[in-house]
Motif scaffolding. Structure first.
Motif, PDB file in Angstrom:
ATOM      1  N   GLY A   1       9.275  24.406 -29.982  1.00 20.03           N
ATOM      2  CA  GLY A   1       9.868  25.680 -30.371  1.00 20.03           C
ATOM      3  C   GLY A   1       8.975  26.567 -31.213  1.00 20.03           C
ATOM      4  N   LYS A   2       7.841  26.050 -31.714  1.00 17.88           N
ATOM      5  CA  LYS A   2       6.930  26.852 -32.538  1.00 17.88           C
ATOM      6  C   LYS A   2       5.909  27.535 -31.632  1.00 17.88           C
ATOM      7  CE  LYS A   2       3.539  26.443 -36.316  1.00 17.88           C
ATOM      8  NZ  LYS A   2       2.953  25.545 -37.339  1.00 17.88           N
ATOM      9  N   PRO A   3       5.879  28.865 -31.599  1.00 15.28           N
ATOM     10  CA  PRO A   3       4.936  29.571 -30.732  1.00 15.28           C
ATOM     11  C   PRO A   3       3.494  29.252 -31.107  1.00 15.28           C
ATOM     12  CG  PRO A   3       6.599  31.077 -31.618  1.00 15.28           C
ATOM     13  CD  PRO A   3       6.741  29.794 -32.360  1.00 15.28           C
ATOM     14  N   LEU A   4       2.611  29.222 -30.108  1.00 15.62           N
ATOM     15  CA  LEU A   4       1.224  28.842 -30.352  1.00 15.62           C
ATOM     16  C   LEU A   4       0.462  29.871 -31.182  1.00 15.62           C
ATOM     17  CD1 LEU A   4      -0.075  27.180 -27.062  1.00 15.62           C
ATOM     18  CD2 LEU A   4       0.406  26.119 -29.256  1.00 15.62           C
ATOM     19  N   ASN A   5       0.781  31.158 -31.021  1.00 12.13           N
ATOM     20  CA  ASN A   5       0.090  32.188 -31.799  1.00 12.13           C
ATOM     21  C   ASN A   5       0.925  33.462 -31.855  1.00 12.13           C
ATOM     22  OD1 ASN A   5      -0.898  34.255 -29.704  1.00 12.13           O
ATOM     23  ND2 ASN A   5      -1.680  32.342 -28.820  1.00 12.13           N
ATOM     24  N   PRO A   6       0.584  34.407 -32.732  1.00 13.45           N
ATOM     25  CA  PRO A   6       1.402  35.614 -32.910  1.00 13.45           C
ATOM     26  C   PRO A   6       1.174  36.690 -31.867  1.00 13.45           C
ATOM     27  CG  PRO A   6       0.089  35.099 -34.888  1.00 13.45           C
ATOM     28  CD  PRO A   6      -0.466  34.315 -33.754  1.00 13.45           C
ATOM     29  N   MET A   7       0.251  36.491 -30.927  1.00 15.98           N
ATOM     30  CA  MET A   7      -0.065  37.528 -29.951  1.00 15.98           C
ATOM     31  C   MET A   7       0.684  37.360 -28.639  1.00 15.98           C
ATOM     32  SD  MET A   7      -2.174  39.535 -31.626  1.00 15.98           S
ATOM     33  CE  MET A   7      -1.346  39.113 -33.176  1.00 15.98           C
ATOM     34  N   ILE A   8       1.235  36.177 -28.382  1.00 12.87           N
ATOM     35  CA  ILE A   8       2.120  36.022 -27.231  1.00 12.87           C
ATOM     36  C   ILE A   8       3.511  36.513 -27.634  1.00 12.87           C
ATOM     37  CG2 ILE A   8       0.842  34.151 -26.125  1.00 12.87           C
ATOM     38  CD1 ILE A   8       2.721  32.156 -27.466  1.00 12.87           C
ATOM     39  N   ASN A   9       4.368  36.781 -26.657  1.00 14.97           N
ATOM     40  CA  ASN A   9       5.670  37.368 -26.976  1.00 14.97           C
ATOM     41  C   ASN A   9       6.506  36.495 -27.900  1.00 14.97           C
ATOM     42  OD1 ASN A   9       4.919  39.472 -25.332  1.00 14.97           O
ATOM     43  ND2 ASN A   9       6.760  39.425 -24.075  1.00 14.97           N
ATOM     44  N   ALA A  10       6.516  35.186 -27.647  1.00 16.59           N
ATOM     45  CA  ALA A  10       7.322  34.299 -28.491  1.00 16.59           C
ATOM     46  C   ALA A  10       6.870  34.385 -29.939  1.00 16.59           C
ATOM     47  CB  ALA A  10       7.231  32.863 -27.989  1.00 16.59           C
ATOM     48  N   GLY A  11       5.564  34.324 -30.156  1.00 17.43           N
ATOM     49  CA  GLY A  11       5.037  34.412 -31.514  1.00 17.43           C
ATOM     50  C   GLY A  11       5.296  35.761 -32.147  1.00 17.43           C
ATOM     51  N   ALA A  12       5.165  36.828 -31.358  1.00 16.96           N
ATOM     52  CA  ALA A  12       5.389  38.172 -31.882  1.00 16.96           C
ATOM     53  C   ALA A  12       6.847  38.377 -32.276  1.00 16.96           C
ATOM     54  CB  ALA A  12       4.972  39.207 -30.845  1.00 16.96           C
ATOM     55  N   LEU A  13       7.762  37.840 -31.481  1.00 18.41           N
ATOM     56  CA  LEU A  13       9.187  37.932 -31.820  1.00 18.41           C
ATOM     57  C   LEU A  13       9.486  37.190 -33.117  1.00 18.41           C
ATOM     58  CD1 LEU A  13      10.487  37.433 -28.206  1.00 18.41           C
ATOM     59  CD2 LEU A  13      11.111  39.401 -29.634  1.00 18.41           C
ATOM     60  N   ALA A  14       8.878  36.023 -33.275  1.00 13.77           N
ATOM     61  CA  ALA A  14       9.057  35.262 -34.518  1.00 13.77           C
ATOM     62  C   ALA A  14       8.507  36.040 -35.707  1.00 13.77           C
ATOM     63  CB  ALA A  14       8.384  33.904 -34.405  1.00 13.77           C
ATOM     64  N   VAL A  15       7.336  36.657 -35.541  1.00 14.52           N
ATOM     65  CA  VAL A  15       6.730  37.436 -36.622  1.00 14.52           C
ATOM     66  C   VAL A  15       7.600  38.643 -36.959  1.00 14.52           C
ATOM     67  CG1 VAL A  15       4.762  38.906 -37.217  1.00 14.52           C
ATOM     68  CG2 VAL A  15       4.376  36.653 -36.210  1.00 14.52           C
ATOM     69  N   THR A  16       8.084  39.327 -35.953  1.00 12.33           N
ATOM     70  CA  THR A  16       8.951  40.489 -36.187  1.00 12.33           C
ATOM     71  C   THR A  16      10.186  40.106 -36.990  1.00 12.33           C
ATOM     72  OG1 THR A  16       8.193  41.645 -34.205  1.00 12.33           O
ATOM     73  CG2 THR A  16      10.360  42.259 -35.045  1.00 12.33           C
ATOM     74  N   SER A  17      10.716  38.922 -36.731  1.00 11.97           N
ATOM     75  CA  SER A  17      11.904  38.473 -37.467  1.00 11.97           C
ATOM     76  C   SER A  17      11.617  38.250 -38.944  1.00 11.97           C
ATOM     77  CB  SER A  17      12.461  37.187 -36.845  1.00 11.97           C
ATOM     78  OG  SER A  17      11.651  36.059 -37.170  1.00 11.97           O
TER      79      SER A  17
ATOM     80  N   HIS B   1      15.298  40.310 -20.747  1.00 13.94           N
ATOM     81  CA  HIS B   1      15.977  39.032 -20.490  1.00 13.94           C
ATOM     82  C   HIS B   1      15.098  37.830 -20.858  1.00 13.94           C
ATOM     83  CE1 HIS B   1      18.714  41.717 -18.576  1.00 13.94           C
ATOM     84  NE2 HIS B   1      17.906  41.978 -17.565  1.00 13.94           N
ATOM     85  N   LEU B   2      13.824  37.887 -20.509  1.00 11.04           N
ATOM     86  CA  LEU B   2      12.933  36.773 -20.835  1.00 11.04           C
ATOM     87  C   LEU B   2      12.721  36.687 -22.347  1.00 11.04           C
ATOM     88  CD1 LEU B   2      11.229  34.414 -20.038  1.00 11.04           C
ATOM     89  CD2 LEU B   2       9.373  35.996 -19.424  1.00 11.04           C
ATOM     90  N   ASN B   3      12.561  37.815 -23.007  1.00  8.69           N
ATOM     91  CA  ASN B   3      12.398  37.794 -24.461  1.00  8.69           C
ATOM     92  C   ASN B   3      13.651  37.258 -25.152  1.00  8.69           C
ATOM     93  OD1 ASN B   3       9.775  38.683 -24.531  1.00  8.69           O
ATOM     94  ND2 ASN B   3      10.283  40.828 -24.890  1.00  8.69           N
ATOM     95  N   ARG B   4      14.821  37.534 -24.598  1.00  7.39           N
ATOM     96  CA  ARG B   4      16.056  36.930 -25.137  1.00  7.39           C
ATOM     97  C   ARG B   4      15.990  35.411 -25.018  1.00  7.39           C
ATOM     98  NH1 ARG B   4      18.091  41.764 -23.319  1.00  7.39           N
ATOM     99  NH2 ARG B   4      19.447  42.805 -24.850  1.00  7.39           N
ATOM    100  N   SER B   5      15.517  34.954 -23.873  1.00  5.63           N
ATOM    101  CA  SER B   5      15.410  33.503 -23.665  1.00  5.63           C
ATOM    102  C   SER B   5      14.460  32.875 -24.684  1.00  5.63           C
ATOM    103  CB  SER B   5      14.907  33.213 -22.243  1.00  5.63           C
ATOM    104  OG  SER B   5      15.786  33.730 -21.276  1.00  5.63           O
ATOM    105  N   LEU B   6      13.321  33.540 -24.918  1.00  5.36           N
ATOM    106  CA  LEU B   6      12.363  33.043 -25.908  1.00  5.36           C
ATOM    107  C   LEU B   6      13.008  32.962 -27.288  1.00  5.36           C
ATOM    108  CD1 LEU B   6       9.246  35.151 -24.829  1.00  5.36           C
ATOM    109  CD2 LEU B   6       9.538  32.694 -24.496  1.00  5.36           C
ATOM    110  N   CYS B   7      13.764  34.003 -27.642  1.00  8.14           N
ATOM    111  CA  CYS B   7      14.420  34.026 -28.959  1.00  8.14           C
ATOM    112  C   CYS B   7      15.454  32.917 -29.090  1.00  8.14           C
ATOM    113  CB  CYS B   7      15.098  35.380 -29.188  1.00  8.14           C
ATOM    114  SG  CYS B   7      13.968  36.719 -29.600  1.00  8.14           S
ATOM    115  N   TYR B   8      16.267  32.723 -28.061  1.00 12.49           N
ATOM    116  CA  TYR B   8      17.294  31.680 -28.140  1.00 12.49           C
ATOM    117  C   TYR B   8      16.678  30.289 -28.203  1.00 12.49           C
ATOM    118  CZ  TYR B   8      21.285  34.783 -27.569  1.00 12.49           C
ATOM    119  OH  TYR B   8      22.247  35.745 -27.774  1.00 12.49           O
ATOM    120  N   PHE B   9      15.568  30.096 -27.478  1.00 12.76           N
ATOM    121  CA  PHE B   9      14.877  28.808 -27.548  1.00 12.76           C
ATOM    122  C   PHE B   9      14.361  28.566 -28.964  1.00 12.76           C
ATOM    123  CE2 PHE B   9      11.812  25.516 -26.872  1.00 12.76           C
ATOM    124  CZ  PHE B   9      12.280  24.798 -25.783  1.00 12.76           C
ATOM    125  N   MET B  10      13.768  29.583 -29.569  1.00 12.18           N
ATOM    126  CA  MET B  10      13.252  29.430 -30.934  1.00 12.18           C
ATOM    127  C   MET B  10      14.389  29.294 -31.945  1.00 12.18           C
ATOM    128  SD  MET B  10       9.883  31.880 -31.118  1.00 12.18           S
ATOM    129  CE  MET B  10      10.647  33.350 -30.454  1.00 12.18           C
TER     130      MET B  10
END
Length: 318
Positions: A118-134, A176-185
């Motif tokens: 669940g931890k994104p590999l880096n802040p430049m992929i969408n999952a990491g960027a969403l986590a950083v934005t939060s 929709h995909l970014n929602r999925s990333l957020c719910y997974f995290m």
């Protein structure tokens, strides 16, 4: 010849050189396509291509449609990271987001499940960027977005900077995909707040509008480790700027970052609107806009333009 006249002629020569590079790079526009998975981005003019270079003495050179405004998209990731590192510190941020490059597409969910719990590999992929934005501090979504926008205004020197509501809404409705990333995290505790609120903030962040000259000025500030030579202010702490520059080298050009490092060799960040921000250490900042994209999501003519620029002026840091 007077010094003023000599300087004018040198500036005209620089402009002509940039125009020549643009004309050469334009040949590659035909091989790409404008992003359409966010419907509002599909309205961009595929033929646009522009370049701006911003120097520490305040001069800038520009060529092409440099007054065209476009949305930051993923270029916002590196700016938001800088703000959050100032807000939270390295320990807090990197407990929740990693520092490793990935060879996967920027919107991939695969590594969240198979490698990082669940931890994104880096802040430049969408999952990491969403986590950083939060992690942006503030008492409401509006307050948090306005803090980011104020930071952007300081970096660009444009107090009227704003965002495209049309693009933000279009991106939010198709995320929709970014929602999925957020719910997974959220399942793994990386994100703890309401997913829709994060998406609202993130899509507004990506929809901040800018032009090539403003983007080149931000690139200049990163190239000088956070120092703004125009306002004479250390806007970004030196350590934070160095971290951001490192991420731009290793992860800034999606899963083409390695190839870009070899062919161009500067810290840079791209976005699917067609923008590319470059930071040539201690020399200048670069802003490129060309909405025709390659299969990795990078500006196809913009990348060629940066390759030509790197060859002509020996820009690579390697």
């Amino acid at each position: 010849m007077t010094e003023h006249k000599f300087r004018e002629e040198k500036e005209v020569q620089k402009m002509e050189e940039l125009l020549d590079l643009i004309e050469e790079a334009k040949e590659f526009i035909q091989y790409g396509k404008v992003a359409n998975y966010i419907p509002a981005l599909a309205k961009a003019n595929k033929k646009d291509l522009s370049l701006a270079v911003f120097l520490p003495d305040g001069r800038h050179f520009e060529a092409g449609s440099t007054k065209t405004r476009f949305t930051l998209q993923s270029i916002s990731k590196v700016i938001t990271l800088a703000l959050v590192l100032i807000d939270r510190g390295e320990d807090y941020v990197f407990e929740r987001v990693g520092m490793e490059p990935t060879g996967d597409p920027f919107n991939s969910i695969a590594k969240l499940e198979v490698r990082s719990a669940g931890k994104p590999l880096n802040p430049m992929i969408n999952a990491g960027a969403l986590a950083v934005t939060s992690m942006i501090k503030g008492h409401s979504i509006n307050n948090r977005f306005n803090r980011l926008l104020d930071f952007m205004k300081e970096l660009t020197g444009n107090s009227a900077l704003s965002y495209s509501k049309e693009v933000a809404i279009s991106e939010y409705e198709t995320a929709h995909l970014n929602r999925s990333l957020c719910y997974f995290m959220k399942e793994h505790g990386i994100i703890t707040e309401d997913v829709e609120l994060i998406l609202d903030l993130y899509t507004r962040q990506c929809a901040i509008e800018i032009n090539c000259v403003e983007m080149a000025r931000i690139g200049l500030i990163f190239s000088l480790d956070g120092w703004d030579p125009i306002s004479k202010v250390q806007i970004i702490p030196e350590k934070v700027a160095k971290i951001c520059n490192t991420f731009m080298v290793t992860c800034g050009m999606y899963n083409a970052s390695g190839e870009f490092a070899i062919k161009v060799g500067i810290p840079a960040k791209s976005g699917v609107s067609g923008g590319v921000m470059g930071a040539v250490p201690r020399r200048f900042g670069i802003g490129v806009y060309g909405p025709s994209l390659d299969d990795k999501g990078n500006s196809i003519a913009g990348i060629k333009l940066l390759e030509l620029l790197a060859q002509r002026y020996n820009l690579s840091i390697f």
